[in-house]
Design a protein around this motif. Sequence first.
Motif, mmCIF file in Angstrom:
data_model
loop_
_atom_site.group_PDB
_atom_site.id
_atom_site.type_symbol
_atom_site.label_atom_id
_atom_site.label_comp_id
_atom_site.label_asym_id
_atom_site.label_seq_id
_atom_site.Cartn_x
_atom_site.Cartn_y
_atom_site.Cartn_z
ATOM 1 N N ALA A 5 -56.231 -75.820 76.616
ATOM 2 C CA ALA A 5 -56.176 -74.838 77.696
ATOM 3 C C ALA A 5 -57.025 -75.310 78.872
ATOM 4 O O ALA A 5 -57.995 -76.050 78.713
ATOM 5 N N GLU A 6 -56.650 -74.844 80.058
ATOM 6 C CA GLU A 6 -57.392 -75.149 81.284
ATOM 7 C C GLU A 6 -58.172 -73.901 81.685
ATOM 8 O O GLU A 6 -57.600 -72.802 81.731
ATOM 9 N N PHE A 7 -59.458 -74.061 82.008
ATOM 10 C CA PHE A 7 -60.312 -72.889 82.221
ATOM 11 C C PHE A 7 -60.764 -72.680 83.661
ATOM 12 O O PHE A 7 -61.141 -71.565 84.021
ATOM 13 N N ILE A 8 -60.760 -73.701 84.472
ATOM 14 C CA ILE A 8 -61.150 -73.546 85.868
ATOM 15 C C ILE A 8 -60.049 -74.141 86.717
ATOM 16 O O ILE A 8 -59.557 -75.235 86.445
ATOM 17 N N ARG A 9 -59.623 -73.379 87.719
ATOM 18 C CA ARG A 9 -58.531 -73.838 88.557
ATOM 19 C C ARG A 9 -58.955 -75.075 89.338
ATOM 20 O O ARG A 9 -60.000 -75.068 89.999
ATOM 21 N N PRO A 10 -58.190 -76.159 89.274
ATOM 22 C CA PRO A 10 -58.565 -77.376 90.012
ATOM 23 C C PRO A 10 -58.747 -77.076 91.503
ATOM 24 O O PRO A 10 -57.919 -76.408 92.126
ATOM 25 N N GLY A 11 -59.848 -77.545 92.043
ATOM 26 C CA GLY A 11 -60.109 -77.350 93.457
ATOM 27 C C GLY A 11 -60.702 -76.005 93.819
ATOM 28 O O GLY A 11 -60.944 -75.730 94.998
ATOM 29 N N VAL A 194 -63.106 -49.232 88.820
ATOM 30 C CA VAL A 194 -62.572 -49.533 87.491
ATOM 31 C C VAL A 194 -61.114 -49.967 87.643
ATOM 32 O O VAL A 194 -60.277 -49.182 88.102
ATOM 33 N N ASN A 195 -60.827 -51.200 87.287
ATOM 34 C CA ASN A 195 -59.475 -51.735 87.389
ATOM 35 C C ASN A 195 -59.123 -52.505 86.124
ATOM 36 O O ASN A 195 -59.972 -52.706 85.243
ATOM 37 N N ALA A 196 -57.881 -52.924 86.052
ATOM 38 C CA ALA A 196 -57.417 -53.675 84.879
ATOM 39 C C ALA A 196 -56.589 -54.872 85.316
ATOM 40 O O ALA A 196 -56.047 -54.916 86.423
ATOM 41 N N VAL A 197 -56.487 -55.825 84.411
ATOM 42 C CA VAL A 197 -55.598 -56.981 84.572
ATOM 43 C C VAL A 197 -54.635 -56.967 83.397
ATOM 44 O O VAL A 197 -55.052 -56.782 82.248
ATOM 45 N N ALA A 198 -53.348 -57.146 83.682
ATOM 46 C CA ALA A 198 -52.320 -57.150 82.643
ATOM 47 C C ALA A 198 -51.692 -58.538 82.559
ATOM 48 O O ALA A 198 -50.660 -58.787 83.189
ATOM 49 N N PRO A 199 -52.285 -59.442 81.793
ATOM 50 C CA PRO A 199 -51.708 -60.787 81.687
ATOM 51 C C PRO A 199 -50.356 -60.771 80.977
ATOM 52 O O PRO A 199 -50.111 -59.960 80.079
ATOM 53 N N GLY A 200 -49.506 -61.686 81.391
ATOM 54 C CA GLY A 200 -48.322 -62.004 80.613
ATOM 55 C C GLY A 200 -48.701 -63.031 79.567
ATOM 56 O O GLY A 200 -49.858 -63.098 79.133
ATOM 57 N N PRO A 201 -47.774 -63.879 79.132
ATOM 58 C CA PRO A 201 -48.109 -64.907 78.145
ATOM 59 C C PRO A 201 -49.082 -65.936 78.718
ATOM 60 O O PRO A 201 -48.806 -66.547 79.751
ATOM 61 N N VAL A 202 -50.224 -66.079 78.090
ATOM 62 C CA VAL A 202 -51.264 -67.006 78.540
ATOM 63 C C VAL A 202 -51.668 -67.873 77.359
ATOM 64 O O VAL A 202 -51.835 -67.373 76.235
ATOM 65 N N GLY A 223 -43.755 -68.077 76.412
ATOM 66 C CA GLY A 223 -43.740 -68.082 77.869
ATOM 67 C C GLY A 223 -42.421 -68.472 78.505
ATOM 68 O O GLY A 223 -42.241 -68.315 79.710
ATOM 69 N N SER A 224 -41.478 -68.968 77.707
ATOM 70 C CA SER A 224 -40.227 -69.466 78.284
ATOM 71 C C SER A 224 -39.348 -68.354 78.838
ATOM 72 O O SER A 224 -38.439 -68.610 79.630
ATOM 73 N N ASP A 225 -39.601 -67.106 78.429
ATOM 74 C CA ASP A 225 -38.778 -66.002 78.899
ATOM 75 C C ASP A 225 -39.289 -65.388 80.202
ATOM 76 O O ASP A 225 -38.699 -64.428 80.711
ATOM 77 N N THR A 226 -40.364 -65.919 80.792
ATOM 78 C CA THR A 226 -40.822 -65.436 82.088
ATOM 79 C C THR A 226 -39.968 -66.066 83.188
ATOM 80 O O THR A 226 -39.384 -67.136 82.999
ATOM 81 N N ARG A 230 -42.650 -70.447 81.882
ATOM 82 C CA ARG A 230 -43.789 -71.060 81.196
ATOM 83 C C ARG A 230 -44.864 -70.028 80.948
ATOM 84 O O ARG A 230 -44.869 -68.946 81.542
ATOM 85 N N ALA A 231 -45.796 -70.383 80.060
ATOM 86 C CA ALA A 231 -46.996 -69.581 79.875
ATOM 87 C C ALA A 231 -48.007 -69.903 80.965
ATOM 88 O O ALA A 231 -47.986 -70.989 81.558
ATOM 89 N N GLY A 232 -48.898 -68.962 81.231
ATOM 90 C CA GLY A 232 -49.969 -69.209 82.177
ATOM 91 C C GLY A 232 -51.154 -69.884 81.511
ATOM 92 O O GLY A 232 -51.268 -69.929 80.280
#
Length: 267
Positions: A5-11, A194-202, A223-226, A230-232
């Motif tokens: 998995a990748e944890f920090i966005r490049p750049g 107070v907010n939320a994040v709703a991830p898809g396939p990660v 993730g192929s059905d997004t 792909r998955a995030g």
Amino acid sequence: MRPPAEFIRPGYRGSGKLENKVALITGADSGIGRSVAIHFAREGADVAVMYLSESDDAEETRRLVEAEGRRCLLVAGDIRDVAFCREALDQVIETFGGLNVLVNNAGTQQVCTDLAELDDELWRETFATNMHGMFYLTKAALPHLGEDDAIINTTSVNAYIGPDFLVDYTATKGAIVSFTRALSNQVVGRGIRVNAVAPGPVWTPLQPATLGAHDPQMLEDFGSDTPMGRAGQPSELGPCYVFLASLDASFMSGQTLHLNGGMVVNG
């Protein structure tokens, strides 16, 4: 995990959006929680990492946070235990002197395709981990939060699409959406958002351990059905949590942000 998995966005460049803030993140030993911890640190926050028992993974998260020049506290224990949640908050306050951001991210899931076969104890344990722990920790944290502070809850796209093989998990994620909305209305007068994040396939360790263990093909197709096909990566979610934690989101509360590869859920 293969691929890793990748944890920090490049750049990704920090700009001090969370300078000298203190954040507590549950389930931050890996996956989305680790990405959030690193992005927060790059934005100037000190981070407390809560995790169950994966000490090696937690130490790696600490290494990555400290590499950003910020302090990191590891707190191991079970968020299903209300006493532990209270003790964890006390430890964070004692170590850092305060709290500004709470990220309720820890969660669990198990595949079951027939409700009649869903074990009663598994149902209770899923709610205990995904929902009850969130309640215990938020209740303990609220006295320490104030103007311009934030709570961010991790829900799921599954709360909106209702997959038939994750009924108990999906029910908890729906509860988190409603909890987020109601709590927002309760504390908005105190300046707490107070907010939320709703991830898809990660792509996180939870997927091989649950979906892959049940059926390797589920992991192969993950993730192929997004619409993006792909998955995030966890790195693609971290900046969203930064936004909600920072004053960039000063006029947002009670909302859910959808990072799901293009699925339109109208929620």
